[in-house]
Scaffold this motif. Sequence first.
Motif, PDB file in Angstrom:
ATOM      1  N   LEU A  78       0.852  -1.190   0.000  1.00  0.00           N
ATOM      2  CA  LEU A  78       0.000   0.000   0.000  1.00  0.00           C
ATOM      3  C   LEU A  78       0.886   1.238   0.000  1.00  0.00           C
ATOM      4  CD1 LEU A  78      -2.953   0.861   0.021  1.00  0.00           C
ATOM      5  CD2 LEU A  78      -2.868   0.848   2.514  1.00  0.00           C
ATOM      6  N   LYS A  79       0.995   1.862  -1.173  1.00  0.00           N
ATOM      7  CA  LYS A  79       1.875   3.028  -1.357  1.00  0.00           C
ATOM      8  C   LYS A  79       1.121   4.131  -2.066  1.00  0.00           C
ATOM      9  CE  LYS A  79       5.918   0.134  -1.631  1.00  0.00           C
ATOM     10  NZ  LYS A  79       6.389  -0.942  -2.369  1.00  0.00           N
ATOM     11  N   LEU A  80       1.673   5.338  -2.001  1.00  0.00           N
ATOM     12  CA  LEU A  80       1.065   6.449  -2.732  1.00  0.00           C
ATOM     13  C   LEU A  80       1.028   6.098  -4.216  1.00  0.00           C
ATOM     14  CD1 LEU A  80       2.753   9.516  -0.991  1.00  0.00           C
ATOM     15  CD2 LEU A  80       0.420   8.697  -0.686  1.00  0.00           C
ATOM     16  N   PRO A  81      -0.070   6.407  -4.878  1.00  0.00           N
ATOM     17  CA  PRO A  81      -0.198   6.020  -6.290  1.00  0.00           C
ATOM     18  C   PRO A  81       0.701   6.853  -7.203  1.00  0.00           C
ATOM     19  CG  PRO A  81      -2.081   7.329  -5.613  1.00  0.00           C
ATOM     20  CD  PRO A  81      -1.253   7.096  -4.383  1.00  0.00           C
TER      21      PRO A  81
ATOM     22  N   LYS B 259      -3.930  -1.971  -8.236  1.00  0.00           N
ATOM     23  CA  LYS B 259      -3.194  -2.625  -7.157  1.00  0.00           C
ATOM     24  C   LYS B 259      -3.862  -2.338  -5.813  1.00  0.00           C
ATOM     25  CE  LYS B 259       1.464  -3.654  -5.735  1.00  0.00           C
ATOM     26  NZ  LYS B 259       2.869  -3.475  -6.038  1.00  0.00           N
ATOM     27  N   ILE B 260      -4.326  -1.115  -5.625  1.00  0.00           N
ATOM     28  CA  ILE B 260      -4.999  -0.756  -4.376  1.00  0.00           C
ATOM     29  C   ILE B 260      -6.260  -1.598  -4.208  1.00  0.00           C
ATOM     30  CG2 ILE B 260      -6.218   1.133  -3.187  1.00  0.00           C
ATOM     31  CD1 ILE B 260      -4.076   2.999  -4.620  1.00  0.00           C
ATOM     32  N   ASN B 261      -6.995  -1.800  -5.292  1.00  0.00           N
ATOM     33  CA  ASN B 261      -8.194  -2.640  -5.228  1.00  0.00           C
ATOM     34  C   ASN B 261      -7.838  -4.093  -4.915  1.00  0.00           C
ATOM     35  OD1 ASN B 261      -9.921  -0.510  -5.730  1.00  0.00           O
ATOM     36  ND2 ASN B 261      -9.892  -0.822  -7.941  1.00  0.00           N
ATOM     37  N   LYS B 262      -6.722  -4.536  -5.436  1.00  0.00           N
ATOM     38  CA  LYS B 262      -6.257  -5.906  -5.162  1.00  0.00           C
ATOM     39  C   LYS B 262      -5.920  -6.052  -3.671  1.00  0.00           C
ATOM     40  CE  LYS B 262      -4.090  -9.723  -6.954  1.00  0.00           C
ATOM     41  NZ  LYS B 262      -4.801 -10.767  -7.602  1.00  0.00           N
TER      42      LYS B 262
ATOM     43  N   LEU C  11       5.014  17.461  -0.805  1.00  0.00           N
ATOM     44  CA  LEU C  11       3.669  16.915  -0.970  1.00  0.00           C
ATOM     45  C   LEU C  11       3.632  15.446  -0.571  1.00  0.00           C
ATOM     46  CD1 LEU C  11       0.752  17.383  -2.056  1.00  0.00           C
ATOM     47  CD2 LEU C  11       1.616  16.589  -4.265  1.00  0.00           C
ATOM     48  N   ASP C  12       4.593  14.683  -1.060  1.00  0.00           N
ATOM     49  CA  ASP C  12       4.656  13.262  -0.738  1.00  0.00           C
ATOM     50  C   ASP C  12       4.783  13.037   0.766  1.00  0.00           C
ATOM     51  OD1 ASP C  12       4.475  12.742  -3.417  1.00  0.00           O
ATOM     52  OD2 ASP C  12       6.529  11.994  -3.638  1.00  0.00           O
ATOM     53  N   GLN C  13       5.578  13.861   1.425  1.00  0.00           N
ATOM     54  CA  GLN C  13       5.771  13.726   2.869  1.00  0.00           C
ATOM     55  C   GLN C  13       4.452  13.917   3.614  1.00  0.00           C
ATOM     56  OE1 GLN C  13       8.404  12.551   4.463  1.00  0.00           O
ATOM     57  NE2 GLN C  13       7.193  12.652   6.322  1.00  0.00           N
ATOM     58  N   GLN C  14       3.677  14.909   3.214  1.00  0.00           N
ATOM     59  CA  GLN C  14       2.379  15.149   3.849  1.00  0.00           C
ATOM     60  C   GLN C  14       1.467  13.929   3.688  1.00  0.00           C
ATOM     61  OE1 GLN C  14       0.980  18.609   1.812  1.00  0.00           O
ATOM     62  NE2 GLN C  14       2.166  20.035   3.052  1.00  0.00           N
ATOM     63  N   TYR C  15       1.416  13.391   2.492  1.00  0.00           N
ATOM     64  CA  TYR C  15       0.538  12.255   2.239  1.00  0.00           C
ATOM     65  C   TYR C  15       1.090  10.957   2.812  1.00  0.00           C
ATOM     66  CZ  TYR C  15      -2.885  14.839  -0.455  1.00  0.00           C
ATOM     67  OH  TYR C  15      -3.876  15.699  -0.819  1.00  0.00           O
ATOM     68  N   ARG C  16       2.410  10.840   2.937  1.00  0.00           N
ATOM     69  CA  ARG C  16       2.978   9.650   3.581  1.00  0.00           C
ATOM     70  C   ARG C  16       2.568   9.588   5.045  1.00  0.00           C
ATOM     71  NH1 ARG C  16       8.031  10.917   1.206  1.00  0.00           N
ATOM     72  NH2 ARG C  16       8.137   9.947  -0.833  1.00  0.00           N
TER      73      ARG C  16
ATOM     74  N   VAL D 105       0.665   6.503   6.793  1.00  0.00           N
ATOM     75  CA  VAL D 105       1.074   5.810   8.018  1.00  0.00           C
ATOM     76  C   VAL D 105      -0.133   5.619   8.937  1.00  0.00           C
ATOM     77  CG1 VAL D 105       2.416   6.091  10.156  1.00  0.00           C
ATOM     78  CG2 VAL D 105       3.501   6.501   7.946  1.00  0.00           C
ATOM     79  N   LYS D 106      -0.967   6.645   9.062  1.00  0.00           N
ATOM     80  CA  LYS D 106      -2.176   6.548   9.895  1.00  0.00           C
ATOM     81  C   LYS D 106      -3.147   5.523   9.323  1.00  0.00           C
ATOM     82  CE  LYS D 106      -1.798  11.260  11.586  1.00  0.00           C
ATOM     83  NZ  LYS D 106      -2.248  12.628  11.456  1.00  0.00           N
ATOM     84  N   ILE D 107      -3.275   5.510   8.013  1.00  0.00           N
ATOM     85  CA  ILE D 107      -4.157   4.543   7.350  1.00  0.00           C
ATOM     86  C   ILE D 107      -3.674   3.124   7.624  1.00  0.00           C
ATOM     87  CG2 ILE D 107      -4.785   3.632   5.074  1.00  0.00           C
ATOM     88  CD1 ILE D 107      -4.871   6.597   4.116  1.00  0.00           C
ATOM     89  N   LYS D 108      -2.373   2.890   7.473  1.00  0.00           N
ATOM     90  CA  LYS D 108      -1.819   1.558   7.708  1.00  0.00           C
ATOM     91  C   LYS D 108      -2.033   1.135   9.166  1.00  0.00           C
ATOM     92  CE  LYS D 108       1.660   1.507   4.074  1.00  0.00           C
ATOM     93  NZ  LYS D 108       3.070   1.322   3.732  1.00  0.00           N
ATOM     94  N   SER D 109      -1.907   2.089  10.070  1.00  0.00           N
ATOM     95  CA  SER D 109      -2.128   1.808  11.483  1.00  0.00           C
ATOM     96  C   SER D 109      -3.576   1.392  11.731  1.00  0.00           C
ATOM     97  CB  SER D 109      -1.776   3.053  12.304  1.00  0.00           C
ATOM     98  OG  SER D 109      -2.133   2.895  13.635  1.00  0.00           O
TER      99      SER D 109
END
Length: 197
Positions: A79-82, A90-93, A177-182, A186-190
């Motif tokens: 699960l990574k930023l698209p 891949k996200i759907n998978k 931008l990537d840092q903000q969304y990363r 991290v919260k989503i993965k948690s």
Amino acid sequence: MGEIKSALELALERTNNVQSDKKLIEKNNTIDEGRKAAFEFMEKNSIKEDSLEKIIKGNNKEKQQWLKEGISKVLISNLKLPEDESSFEKINKIRDGFSAILEDKKDIVYLFSQIEQVFKQYLQHKNSVIESLNNNFEQKLKEKEEVLSKQLGAKVTLKPENDPEYKEYLHKVTNQLDQQYREVLVKIKSEIEKRIL
């Protein structure tokens, strides 16, 4: 005075340690089984959703939890930023993999609908940042083209992606931008891990 243990008591203590080590070995092997199954599911497509579900259900509760742990580690690591719209396949998978191993399928589907919204927002934000940057650099590139054309005596056309200043600024802006969304990722993965463990 301290208690002196008999040879039998000492041997029994050692046996208990061996049994707990066997349990740890079994746990690690089962987690690895889960990882392999998830890899087969994600990368090779040789295992389908229903097969993941059967792998889990065919074991006792303890082994089920270990298998879920192994599977979820692989799914979460994927699960990574698209990169672009095609990343949503891949996200759907990944969502389908979690749906296969979790009891509350509605919860995971809802969570992944939220993830999809965040990722779409990320792509829109990234595209608008790049477009804005391109507009800002357009005038600079025209000026550079004129100077180079005069120096070389021939028309010169520059592309933003070849300009070092543009590339440096693009790298800086997209990294922010990537840092903000990363951080959001991290919260989503948690949140996902809470549902597994």
